[in-house]
Enzyme design. Structure first.
Site, short mmCIF file in Angstrom:
data_model
loop_
_atom_site.label_atom_id
_atom_site.label_comp_id
_atom_site.label_asym_id
_atom_site.label_seq_id
_atom_site.Cartn_x
_atom_site.Cartn_y
_atom_site.Cartn_z
N MET A 1 18.80 -49.19 7.34
CA MET A 1 19.15 -50.41 6.61
C MET A 1 18.82 -50.23 5.12
O MET A 1 18.72 -51.21 4.38
CB MET A 1 18.41 -51.62 7.19
CG MET A 1 18.81 -51.86 8.66
SD MET A 1 18.61 -53.56 9.21
CE MET A 1 16.89 -53.82 8.95
N HIS B 1 12.33 -44.87 2.62
CA HIS B 1 10.97 -44.39 2.38
C HIS B 1 10.79 -43.06 3.10
O HIS B 1 11.73 -42.55 3.74
CB HIS B 1 9.93 -45.44 2.80
CG HIS B 1 10.13 -45.94 4.21
ND1 HIS B 1 9.99 -45.14 5.32
CD2 HIS B 1 10.47 -47.17 4.66
CE1 HIS B 1 10.22 -45.85 6.40
NE2 HIS B 1 10.53 -47.09 6.04
N GLY C 1 9.50 -42.28 5.80
CA GLY C 1 9.83 -42.29 7.23
C GLY C 1 11.31 -41.97 7.46
O GLY C 1 11.66 -41.16 8.32
N HIS C 2 12.19 -42.60 6.66
CA HIS C 2 13.63 -42.30 6.78
C HIS C 2 13.90 -40.84 6.43
O HIS C 2 14.70 -40.16 7.09
CB HIS C 2 14.45 -43.17 5.82
CG HIS C 2 14.37 -44.63 6.07
ND1 HIS C 2 13.73 -45.50 5.22
CD2 HIS C 2 14.87 -45.40 7.09
CE1 HIS C 2 13.84 -46.75 5.69
NE2 HIS C 2 14.52 -46.71 6.82
N VAL D 1 5.75 -42.16 10.40
CA VAL D 1 5.16 -41.61 9.17
C VAL D 1 4.25 -42.69 8.60
O VAL D 1 4.63 -43.86 8.51
CB VAL D 1 6.25 -41.21 8.15
CG1 VAL D 1 5.63 -40.70 6.86
CG2 VAL D 1 7.16 -40.14 8.76
N MET E 1 4.78 -46.58 7.56
CA MET E 1 5.77 -46.83 6.50
C MET E 1 6.80 -47.84 7.00
O MET E 1 7.28 -47.77 8.13
CB MET E 1 6.50 -45.54 6.16
CG MET E 1 5.58 -44.48 5.62
SD MET E 1 5.91 -44.23 3.90
CE MET E 1 4.68 -42.99 3.52
O1 PAF Z 1 15.89 -49.39 12.56
C1 PAF Z 1 16.73 -49.84 11.76
O2 PAF Z 1 16.68 -49.62 10.55
C2 PAF Z 1 17.87 -50.70 12.30
O3 PAF Z 1 17.46 -51.48 13.36
C3 PAF Z 1 19.12 -49.87 12.66
C4 PAF Z 1 18.84 -48.90 13.81
C5 PAF Z 1 19.61 -49.11 11.45
C6 PAF Z 1 20.24 -50.81 13.13
O4 PAF Z 1 20.58 -51.73 12.15
#
Ligand code: PAF
Length: 292
Positions: free
Chosen positions: A27, A31, A33-34, A173, A181
């Site tokens: 979304m 950070h 973690g992503h 993370v 995070m």
């Molecule tokens: O974990 C998230 O950021 C959201 O729930 C996702 C998996 C992108 C779905 O909108």
């Protein structure tokens, strides 16, 4: 790195990438973690796609959709530096055009824990993830252990719908002081930010009891609750010691367990968990039959 918005642009860009594509749905407001999910995807696939979409259908009417943090320019810079090949940034109209009426729902697993406190949340998540999968057509998708119930629900959905996608769960993370995070950490004042470490301290206290052989589920819940009660800025919403597969609360001595909690610090709702009895503290990857 190609950045696309419409389905038409996405399909052309996708067709030019290898069949074995790793995918990280997000979304935005990225950070570490992503970026760890992107790293994991990079190591396992010749190309990587990321989506950025603040999905309105997974927010309740009193939740933070309107103020959810956004910074697309910064996100795109970070993804370019991370070597991502494709970024999909659909608009709400692309995902939910007028007349939209199809929903994906996982039943039993979405009732306890987050599902009990956020009605409709997982219906929004499973619907949007199905649509993201249909658009991106990945071979593998990557989710964080931080959202343990989401990871478990997505694995179940992928299995139940026979989707040919491997679901990989990567470790949470944490900041140096243990706070998991989350894009929502930006809502915290400095004082609340200090108090927010209580979630991980509570989980660690329960893990220490488990490691010492004191493994009664009620004792593990009480251990977490006592640590949370000692922090005046924390208002726990739930504290759980559940079966990692069914997500039902456990009684008596536990072997494998998902310790989890949701805690308000000020107006900010934080979640965290520890998965006990699993290598690496994460759910094992789900590999659909025939894809191993
Ligand atoms: O974990 C998230 O950021 C959201 O729930 C996702 C998996 C992108 C779905 O909108």
């Amino acid at each position: 790195m190609q950045v696309v918005t419409t389905l038409d642009e996405l399909r052309r860009a996708r067709a030019a990438l290898p069949a074995t594509l790793g995918f990280v749905p997000t979304m935005g407001y990225l950070h570490a973690g992503h970026l760890a999910l992107v790293d994991c995807a990079r190591r396992e696939n010749p190309a990587v796609a990321v989506s950025i979409f603040v999905n309105p259908t997974q927010f309740g009417p009193n939740e933070d959709l309107a103020r959810y943090p956004r910074d697309l320019d910064r996100d795109l810079r970070l993804l370019r530096e991370a070597g991502v090949d494709l970024v999909w940034t659909p608009t709400p109209e692309v995902m939910y055009p007028p007349g939209y009426q199809t929903w994906v729902e996982v039943s039993d697993l979405t009732r306890p824990l987050e599902g009990a406190r956020r009605p409709g949340h997982f219906r929004g998540v499973t619907t949007v993830v199905t649509k993201l999968f249909a658009g991106v057509q990945p071979r593998r998708a990557y989710f964080g252990q931080k959202d343990a119930q989401q990871a478990r629900v997505i694995q179940q959905m992928t299995r139940d719908l026979n989707l040919p996608i491997e679901i990989v769960v990567c470790p949470t993370v944490r900041e140096p002081d243990g706070l998991a995070m989350s894009s929502r950490n930006t809502y915290l004042t400095p004082e609340q930010r200090r108090a927010a470490t209580v979630l991980y301290r509570a989980l660690q206290a329960a893990q220490a009891e488990y490691d010492a052989g004191r493994r009664d589920a009620a004792h593990l819940r009480a251990t977490m609750q006592a640590v949370l009660d000692a922090e005046p800025l924390a208002r726990p919403q739930y504290v759980s010691c559940a079966d990692p597969d069914t997500l039902q609360e456990l009684d008596g001595p536990v072997d494998k367990a998902l310790l989890s909690m949701a805690v308000f610090v000020g107006e900010t709702r934080l979640i965290d968990n520890l998965l006990l009895g699993y290598p690496g503290g994460v759910y094992p990857r789900y590999v659909p039959p025939g894809l191993d």
